[in-house]
Each structure stands twice: as structure tokens, then as C-alpha cells.
Design a protein around this motif. Structure first.
Motif, PDB file in Angstrom:
ATOM      1  N   HIS A   5      74.953  53.702 121.662  1.00 44.95           N
ATOM      2  CA  HIS A   5      75.269  54.383 122.923  1.00 44.95           C
ATOM      3  C   HIS A   5      76.605  55.102 122.823  1.00 44.95           C
ATOM      4  N   TYR A   6      76.683  56.221 123.542  1.00 48.64           N
ATOM      5  CA  TYR A   6      77.971  56.909 123.732  1.00 48.64           C
ATOM      6  C   TYR A   6      78.433  56.530 125.124  1.00 48.64           C
ATOM      7  N   GLY A   7      79.437  55.691 125.230  1.00 49.07           N
ATOM      8  CA  GLY A   7      79.847  55.228 126.558  1.00 49.07           C
ATOM      9  C   GLY A   7      78.661  54.558 127.216  1.00 49.07           C
ATOM     10  N   GLN A  31      72.760  55.770 126.573  1.00 45.51           N
ATOM     11  CA  GLN A  31      72.002  55.132 125.503  1.00 45.51           C
ATOM     12  C   GLN A  31      71.287  56.206 124.676  1.00 45.51           C
ATOM     13  N   VAL A  32      71.681  56.393 123.407  1.00 42.00           N
ATOM     14  CA  VAL A  32      71.058  57.427 122.579  1.00 42.00           C
ATOM     15  C   VAL A  32      69.881  56.855 121.807  1.00 42.00           C
ATOM     16  N   LEU A  33      70.058  55.635 121.275  1.00 46.41           N
ATOM     17  CA  LEU A  33      68.986  54.993 120.530  1.00 46.41           C
ATOM     18  C   LEU A  33      68.755  53.610 121.117  1.00 46.41           C
ATOM     19  N   SER A  82      63.567  67.717 121.977  1.00 48.60           N
ATOM     20  CA  SER A  82      64.989  67.906 121.758  1.00 48.60           C
ATOM     21  C   SER A  82      65.790  66.898 122.582  1.00 48.60           C
ATOM     22  N   GLY A  83      66.773  66.281 121.977  1.00 51.92           N
ATOM     23  CA  GLY A  83      67.592  65.305 122.683  1.00 51.92           C
ATOM     24  C   GLY A  83      67.033  63.898 122.632  1.00 51.92           C
ATOM     25  N   SER A  84      65.958  63.701 121.871  1.00 50.93           N
ATOM     26  CA  SER A  84      65.346  62.361 121.851  1.00 50.93           C
ATOM     27  C   SER A  84      66.052  61.414 120.881  1.00 50.93           C
ATOM     28  N   GLY A  85      67.015  61.923 120.118  1.00 53.75           N
ATOM     29  CA  GLY A  85      67.797  61.031 119.247  1.00 53.75           C
ATOM     30  C   GLY A  85      67.421  61.108 117.777  1.00 53.75           C
ATOM     31  N   LYS A  86      66.650  62.124 117.386  1.00 51.76           N
ATOM     32  CA  LYS A  86      66.207  62.236 115.988  1.00 51.76           C
ATOM     33  C   LYS A  86      67.393  62.420 115.035  1.00 51.76           C
ATOM     34  N   SER A  87      68.258  63.378 115.371  1.00 55.03           N
ATOM     35  CA  SER A  87      69.419  63.628 114.495  1.00 55.03           C
ATOM     36  C   SER A  87      70.299  62.392 114.425  1.00 55.03           C
ATOM     37  N   THR A  88      70.506  61.771 115.578  1.00 54.30           N
ATOM     38  CA  THR A  88      71.357  60.586 115.616  1.00 54.30           C
ATOM     39  C   THR A  88      70.791  59.492 114.717  1.00 54.30           C
ATOM     40  N   LEU A  89      69.481  59.268 114.809  1.00 52.23           N
ATOM     41  CA  LEU A  89      68.857  58.214 114.005  1.00 52.23           C
ATOM     42  C   LEU A  89      69.039  58.499 112.515  1.00 52.23           C
TER      43      LEU A  89
HETATM   44  N1  LIG Z   1      78.927  62.948 120.381  1.00 53.08           N
HETATM   45  C1  LIG Z   1      78.073  62.745 121.412  1.00 53.08           C
HETATM   46  N2  LIG Z   1      78.527  62.313 122.594  1.00 53.08           N
HETATM   47  C2  LIG Z   1      77.686  62.120 123.638  1.00 53.08           C
HETATM   48  N3  LIG Z   1      76.372  62.343 123.593  1.00 53.08           N
HETATM   49  C3  LIG Z   1      75.843  62.801 122.440  1.00 53.08           C
HETATM   50  C4  LIG Z   1      76.668  63.025 121.283  1.00 53.08           C
HETATM   51  N4  LIG Z   1      75.860  63.468 120.289  1.00 53.08           N
HETATM   52  C5  LIG Z   1      74.610  63.503 120.784  1.00 53.08           C
HETATM   53  N5  LIG Z   1      74.594  63.115 122.081  1.00 53.08           N
HETATM   54  C6  LIG Z   1      73.406  62.992 122.934  1.00 53.08           C
HETATM   55  O1  LIG Z   1      72.499  62.141 122.319  1.00 53.08           O
HETATM   56  C7  LIG Z   1      71.171  62.578 122.550  1.00 53.08           C
HETATM   57  C8  LIG Z   1      70.424  62.646 121.249  1.00 53.08           C
HETATM   58  O2  LIG Z   1      70.955  63.676 120.466  1.00 53.08           O
HETATM   59  P1  LIG Z   1      70.295  64.103 119.081  1.00 53.08           P
HETATM   60  O3  LIG Z   1      70.200  62.911 118.207  1.00 53.08           O
HETATM   61  O4  LIG Z   1      71.058  65.261 118.563  1.00 53.08           O
HETATM   62  O5  LIG Z   1      68.823  64.555 119.505  1.00 53.08           O
HETATM   63  P2  LIG Z   1      67.759  65.410 118.723  1.00 53.08           P
HETATM   64  O6  LIG Z   1      68.232  65.578 117.322  1.00 53.08           O
HETATM   65  O7  LIG Z   1      66.500  64.630 118.831  1.00 53.08           O
HETATM   66  O8  LIG Z   1      67.651  66.714 119.444  1.00 53.08           O
HETATM   67  C9  LIG Z   1      71.270  63.899 123.258  1.00 53.08           C
HETATM   68  O9  LIG Z   1      70.994  63.693 124.633  1.00 53.08           O
HETATM   69  C10 LIG Z   1      72.678  64.328 123.068  1.00 53.08           C
HETATM   70  O10 LIG Z   1      73.140  65.053 124.178  1.00 53.08           O
END
Ligand SMILES: Nc1ncnc2c1ncn2[C@@H]1O[C@H](COP(=O)(O)OP(=O)(O)O)[C@@H](O)[C@H]1O
Ligand SMILES: [Mg+2]
Lengths: 242, 229
Positions: free
Chosen positions: A10-12, A15-17, A36-43
Motif C-alpha cells: 500500500h501507498y499510505g 492498497q495497490v496490491l 490500467s491501474g490494476s497494479g500490474k507494473s507494481t507487481l
Molecule cells: N508512487 C505511487 N504513489 C501512490 N500511488 C501509486 C504510486 N505508483 C502507482 N500508484 C497507484 O497504484 C495503482 C497501480 O499502479 P500500476 O501498478 O502502475 O498499475 P498498472 O501497471 O496496472 O496500470 C494505480 O492506481 C496508481 O495510481
């Protein structure tokens, strides 16, 4: 090879994942898709520790990514990563882009690194551009160089984060062709992509993410044949309609 | 009508050249030291280590809030005494040049660090991610990937700051150190030709700074053409 167990981030308060679990065996190709925004890049960035996570565990080739004692640089040096916006180093020639990490991270000699770089450049069909700078190449060419740069480190697996989504349509295939070849050679790959043609061709499994959760993790036949969740069905319908 | 008499200039040229060398020496030391220390300050300020970031921010804000001439005066009044007692130098050793260099260098670092910080921030985040993904340490990513790009973008600003600095060296007159301006003043005073000498000095400053600015502009054009592919 890659094992993701109950990972949450989570960011603050955001909840991202949430509780993500997935396995990638040696030689497997896994496609990750989702809105888009589902957390793929983050994962995928959690896998090589570019993003920290608060709960769960990830191991790559038996090494725990979240463990503070792990030497992350060493781990990353043999986990290849390809980015949406290529991220070649614009102040270096193509050959230097290919050689720099081999020399500075792996400690190879410059000749060795150049040699290896040129071989890989040839493999992605860009040998003639060795002396140029990234800015002089098209997007598709830059992305192929980026793949060669990652391969130059002799990675044990490769992570792709939407490698074709910043490309003009006519350049997508030249990059996908390189990825297909890589998959057929047995490279372990985790690819975030919406290229369903690529998924049909080489994926072993397809993971569908929505709002930070892994909603589906199916063989590709099951995924394309009859996705279990309504979200995945809608997503597929939208993607395949254009 | 005032009658110009330039005749005292040719004979004074060697003395003026000595002064010019002092000005250039101060400029060069301050630029080199300013860029090195400024880079360190910029990296501290951007680091996640709170005390370092706080120190760098305080340093920069402090020096940017004080007029240069005051900094120089302090350095002329205090530092020479300190230097002499610390290094147990002969009380008659002339450390004015050294203290001028130190004063300028510390002062300019604050300005350079702000230019460099902006330069570092202008490099896309993805570049650090790519360098890290290849296994580079943070230090390697900075040194091999971020700073070279940052500096390439910053060269025009750094040089422009150097030109300003060169002009500012004339402020060392507060210590009666014979930089170019001080030398011109002395000659003019001695020969009763202050107007001519100051006009001459102004023309020289103008010629040097104008030529340097033109070079910076040419470089900037080349840079823009290069970046625009
Ligand atoms: N540094 C960050 N601070 C706060 N929120 C973030 C940050 N990076 C990504 N997010 C949020 O996390 C969510 C997932 O992002 P991301 O993994 O890039 O999604 P995807 O790659 O599936 O489009 C998005 O809603 C994005 O706004
Ligand atoms: Mg993404």
C-alpha cells in the motif's frame, strides 16, 4: 523460478496490491493483463525489488526479495527487465548501452562485453546501428536494443512491463517477434501486455488482475475459452474488439 | 569638457594582467569547487537520509540569504586570523587570496547546488529504475547514468553562473586585493585617470562576458538540436 506468495502493498492508505499469489516455473511464459491501474507494473516491479512491499514474500530462484539481507543489486543483475518507455541511456551509444552494466556490474572486460553486445544486437536485427545513439533509432528499434541489453546480462528470467504499449502500431510486431523467439528458446518470462496474439502464441498461463488482486490465473486455453470472472470477460471483449 | 587621456593604460598593462590573473584564479577555483561541493549538496538534499537533507537545505538557504559582499568581508576579517593561528603561519603572510577563494567557493556552492539539483530532477525516474534493474548500485546509477545526463542539460546554466561569478569577483575590492578591477582602480588613482581606467575595465569585463555568453548560446543551440533528434 519466481514465487509470489500473499504479497500486499500500500501507498499510505491506498492498497495497490492485495494478497497476490502466483508461481512462474522455469521455462514458463506468463502473461499478466488487466485494466490500467490494476497494479500490474507494481507487481512486476516487486519481483526484482524495484518496489518494496509490506506483506507476503517473493522468491526468485530461491532468493527472498523482501529480505533486507538480500543483495538486491546482485539479484537484479540476473533478472532482466524491459520497460514501457525503453529507458535506454540517451547519453551513450548503443554499444555502450549494451556493455556498461556487463562491465560495471558483472566485471567483464570491455572486449568481452562489446563482443557479447554485438552478438545480441545482431540477434535482434540491429547490428548496423551499433554506433548510433538511442535518439537516432525508432521506438521499435530502441525496445529491441533494450531487450538485447537485458539479455547481455545472461538473465535467468525476464520481466516485461508493457513493452509494446508505447509503440506505433507498425512497430509492435518487430518487438513481439523478438519476444516470441525468446519464449520458444525456453526463457522464463513474466510479461505485462495486452497483446493477446502474443499470449495465444507463447503463454503457458494468463494472469488477470483487477484492483490490485489476481482475479484469474488460468492456462491460456481456459482463459481465452471461458474466463471465470465477469471482469475478465468484459476486459477480453473490450481488448479483442479492437 | 573632460579630456580623455588614455596614455597611462599601455604602461599599466602588465600590472592589469596580474590583476586579471587573480580574477580568473578566483573564478576558476570557485567554479570547480562550487560544482564539486554543489553536487554533493544537491545529492544530500535529494537523499532520503533526513539529517543530510536538512544540512544541505540549511546550507543553501543560509548562503542564499546573505549578500555576497558580507560573506567576503567575514572571510577577510575572520578567516585570515583563523588560518594564521591554525596553520601557525607568519602573521605577515598574505592569505587574502586564499580566503577570497574559500569565500567565493562556499558561497557559489549554494547556487551551484540548486542548479545541479534541478538538473538531477530533470532526468526521468525511469532511468534510475533501468540502471537498478541492470544491477547497478545507487552510486553507480548516479555516476554513470543520472549525473552525466544532468550535467549535459546543465552546462549552459553552469557557465552562465560562472560568468556572473567572474563579474562578482570585482567585489574583492573590499579587501584591497588587486584583482583586475582593483588593479585598474589603483592605476587610475595613482595617475589621476580613474575615469579612463574604469571605462577600460568595464569594456574588458563586457568583452569577456559577452564573448562567453555567445559561446554558451552556441552550445545551447547545439544541445537543443541534439536532444530534438
Ligand atoms: N508512487 C505511487 N504513489 C501512490 N500511488 C501509486 C504510486 N505508483 C502507482 N500508484 C497507484 O497504484 C495503482 C497501480 O499502479 P500500476 O501498478 O502502475 O498499475 P498498472 O501497471 O496496472 O496500470 C494505480 O492506481 C496508481 O495510481
Ligand atoms: Mg503499468
Amino acid at each position: 523460478m519466481i514465487s509470489i506468495e500473499n504479497v500486499s502493498k500500500h501507498y499510505g492508505s491506498f492498497q495497490v496490491l492485495t494478497d497476490c499469489t502466483a508461481q512462474v516455473k522455469k521455462g514458463e511464459v506468463i502473461v499478466v493483463c488487466g485494466p490500467s491501474g490494476s497494479g500490474k507494473s507494481t507487481l512486476i516491479k516487486c519481483v526484482n525489488g524495484l518496489e518494496p512491499f509490506q506483506a507476503g514474500s517473493i522468491t526468485v530462484n530461491g532468493v527472498s526479495v523482501g529480505d533486507p539481507k538480500t543483495n538486491l543489486s546482485k539479484l537484479r543483475s540476473h533478472v532482466g527487465m524491459v520497460f514501457q518507455h525503453f529507458e535506454l541511456f540517451p547519453h551513450m551509444s548503443i554499444t555502450d548501452n549494451l556493455a556498461i552494466a556487463q562491465v560495471k556490474v558483472l566485471g567483464r572486460s570491455r572486449e568481452q562485453a562489446m563482443d557479447k553486445g554485438l552478438k545480441l544486437l545482431d540477434r535482434v536485427g540491429l547490428k548496423a546501428h551499433a554506433g548510433k545513439f538511442p535518439g537516432q533509432l525508432s521506438g521499435g528499434q530502441q525496445q529491441r536494443v533494450a531487450i538485447a541489453r537485458a539479455l547481455a546480462m545472461d538473465p535467468i528470467c525476464m520481466l516485461f512491463d508493457e513493452p509494446t504499449s508505447a509503440l506505433d502500431p507498425e512497430m509492435i510486431n518487430e518487438v513481439l517477434d523478438v519476444m516470441v523467439e525468446l519464449a520458444r528458446e525456453g526463457m522464463t518470462m513474466m510479461c505485462v501486455t495486452h497483446e493477446m496474439g502474443f499470449a495465444r502464441k507463447v503463454a503457458n498461463r494468463v494472469i488477470f488482475m483487477d484492483q490490485g488482486r489476481i482475479v484469474e490465473d488460468d492456462s491460456k486455453d481456459a482463459f481465452f475459452g471461458s474466463p471465470r470472472s465477469e471482469r475478465a470477460r468484459q476486459f477480453l471483449a473490450r481488448i479483442l474488439s479492437h | 569638457m573632460y579630456e580623455f587621456d588614455w596614455s597611462s593604460i599601455p604602461g599599466a598593462l602588465p600590472f592589469l594582467w596580474e590583476g586579471m590573473k587573480v580574477s580568473l584564479e578566483i573564478t576558476l577555483t570557485a567554479v570547480v569547487f562550487g560544482i564539486v561541493w554543489g553536487t554533493a549538496l544537491a545529492m544530500m538534499r535529494l537523499s532520503s537520509v533526513k539529517p543530510l537533507a536538512f544540512f544541505a537545505a540549511s546550507y543553501v538557504n543560509l548562503f542564499r540569504a546573505i549578500p555576497l559582499v558580507m560573506v567576503l568581508l567575514w572571510f577577510f576579517l575572520i578567516v585570515p586570523q583563523l588560518l594564521k593561528s591554525f596553520l601557525s603561519l607568519d602573521p605577515n603572510t598574505d592569505v587574502r587570496l586564499t580566503s577570497a577563494m574559500v569565500g567565493f567557493a562556499l558561497f557559489e556552492s549554494a547556487y551551484y547546488s540548486e542548479i545541479i539539483r534541478a538538473g538531477i530532477q530533470s532526468v526521468p525516474k525511469g532511468q534510475v529504475a533501468a540502471a537498478s534493474a541492470l544491477g547497478m548500485s545507487y552510486a553507480q546509477a548516479m555516476r554513470l547514468v543520472v549525473l552525466p545526463q544532468a550535467f549535459r542539460n546543465m552546462v549552459p546554466l553552469l557557465l552562465t553562473q560562472a560568468i556572473v561569478l567572474f563579474q562578482d569577483t570585482s567585489l574583492v575590492y573590499v579587501s584591497a586585493l588587486a584583482d583586475f578591477f582593483g588593479a585598474a582602480y589603483k592605476v587610475g588613482d595613482r595617475d589621476g585617470r580613474l575615469v579612463e581606467l574604469l571605462l577600460f575595465a568595464g569594456a574588458v569585463y563586457f568583452a569577456i562576458c559577452f564573448a562567453a555568453s555567445q559561446l554558451v548560446r552556441r552550445y545551447q543551440k547545439k544541445l537543443n538540436a541534439h536532444v530534438a533528434h
